[in-house]
Design an enzyme around this catalytic site. Structure first.
Site, PDB file in Angstrom:
ATOM      1  N   MET A  17       0.833  -1.204   0.000  1.00  0.00           N
ATOM      2  CA  MET A  17       0.000   0.000   0.000  1.00  0.00           C
ATOM      3  C   MET A  17       0.871   1.260   0.000  1.00  0.00           C
ATOM      4  SD  MET A  17      -3.428  -0.908   2.069  1.00  0.00           S
ATOM      5  CE  MET A  17      -2.802  -0.662   3.727  1.00  0.00           C
ATOM      6  N   HIS A  66       9.097  -3.438   3.483  1.00  0.00           N
ATOM      7  CA  HIS A  66       8.688  -3.644   2.082  1.00  0.00           C
ATOM      8  C   HIS A  66       9.902  -3.945   1.195  1.00  0.00           C
ATOM      9  CE1 HIS A  66       5.527  -0.625   3.474  1.00  0.00           C
ATOM     10  NE2 HIS A  66       4.775  -1.644   3.082  1.00  0.00           N
ATOM     11  N   MET A  99       8.462  -2.468  11.800  1.00  0.00           N
ATOM     12  CA  MET A  99       8.253  -1.347  10.873  1.00  0.00           C
ATOM     13  C   MET A  99       6.856  -1.413  10.295  1.00  0.00           C
ATOM     14  SD  MET A  99      11.762  -0.796   8.849  1.00  0.00           S
ATOM     15  CE  MET A  99      13.268  -0.458   9.742  1.00  0.00           C
TER      16      MET A  99
END
Ligand code: AMP
Length: 277
Positions: free
Chosen positions: A27, A34, A181
């Site tokens: 997202m 990520h 995170m």
């Protein structure tokens, strides 16, 4: 890196490839968590695609869809540096054109924990992941263990719908003080950010007990609650000791059990988990 926003452009990129394709759905508002997925995909595949799409159907009416953090320029740079070949960043109208009415209905795996707290959330997640898979047609798709129930739901869906993609689970990337995170960490005030370390402390307390031989799930839940209760800014949503595939609560924390928790700090919903192994 090629950057596209239309489904036909992403399909055209995919159609030219014959080798393996690794895919990382996100997202956006990217962080090291990520990027660790993108780097892993880079190592294991001939081509790598990532998507950035803040999916409206997985947000409840009182959730943070409108204020979800966004920084497309920074994200594009970070993906390119991490070795991504294609960024697919569609608008909502591309993914859900007028008349869209088909959804993936999830079962028991999606019902407890996050599913109970966020009705419809996993229906939205499963639907958008399947739609993205149908565009990118990945050989392998990479998901973080940080979202453990999401991982279980997607694995269940892939199995149930006979989807050919291989799901690869990747370790949770943490800040130096242990906080997992998350794009949502940016919502935390400095005081809340300090309080947020309690999630990892609660998991570590339970993990220490497990390492010392404690297998009673009720006792591990109690230890997590006790630690979370020591932080005045944290309100407990749930603590859980469950089977990592079915997400069913267990009485005995055998090897492989998933301990997880969710708390609210201010208005921010934070989750974390660990596997007992
Ligand atoms: P999101 O952008 O939050 O939807 O996350 C996209 C993907 O990144 C999901 O597979 C997440 O599980 C994964 N992810 C998010 N945070 C982390 C983290 N701290 N470590 C590893 N993976 C993560």
């Amino acid at each position: 890196m090629r950057s596209v926003s239309r489904i036909d452009e992403a399909r055209e990129w995919r159609a030219r490839l014959s080798g393996s394709v690794g895919f990382v759905p996100t997202m956006g508002f990217l962080h090291e968590g990520h990027l660790s997925l993108v780097r892993r995909a880079r190592k294991e595949n001939e081509a790598v695609a990532a998507s950035i799409f803040v999916n409206p159907t997985q947000f409840g009416p009182s959730e943070d869809f409108a204020r979800y953090p966004r920084d497309p320029e920074r994200d594009t740079r970070l993906l390119s540096e991490a070795g991504c070949d294609l960024l697919f960043a569609p608008e909502v109208e591309q993914m859900y054109p007028e008349g869209h009415e088909t959804f993936v209905e999830m079962g028991a795996t999606a019902a407890p924990l996050e599913g109970a707290r966020r009705p419809g959330h996993f229906r939205g997640v499963a639907t958008v992941v399947l739609k993205l898979f149908n565009v990118i047609r990945p050989t392998r798709a990479y998901f973080g263990r940080k979202d453990a129930q999401q991982l279980a739901v997607i694995r269940r869906m892939i199995r149930d719908l006979h989807h050919p993609a291989v799901i690869v689970a990747c370790p949770t990337v943490r800040e130096a003080d242990g906080l997992a995170m998350s794009s949502r960490n940016t919502y935390l005030s400095p005081e809340e950010r300090r309080a947020a370390t309690v999630l990892h402390r609660a998991l570590s307390a339970a993990r220490d007990r497990w390492t010392n031989g404690e297998r009673d799930a009720a006792e591990l839940r109690r230890v997590m609650r006790e630690t979370l209760d020591s932080e005045p800014l944290a309100r407990i949503d749930y603590v859980s000791v469950a089977d990592p595939d079915t997400m069913r609560e267990t009485d005995v924390a055998a090897s492989g059990a998933l301990i997880s928790l969710a708390v609210k700090i201010g208005d921010t919903h934070l989750i974390d988990n660990e596997r007992m192994e």
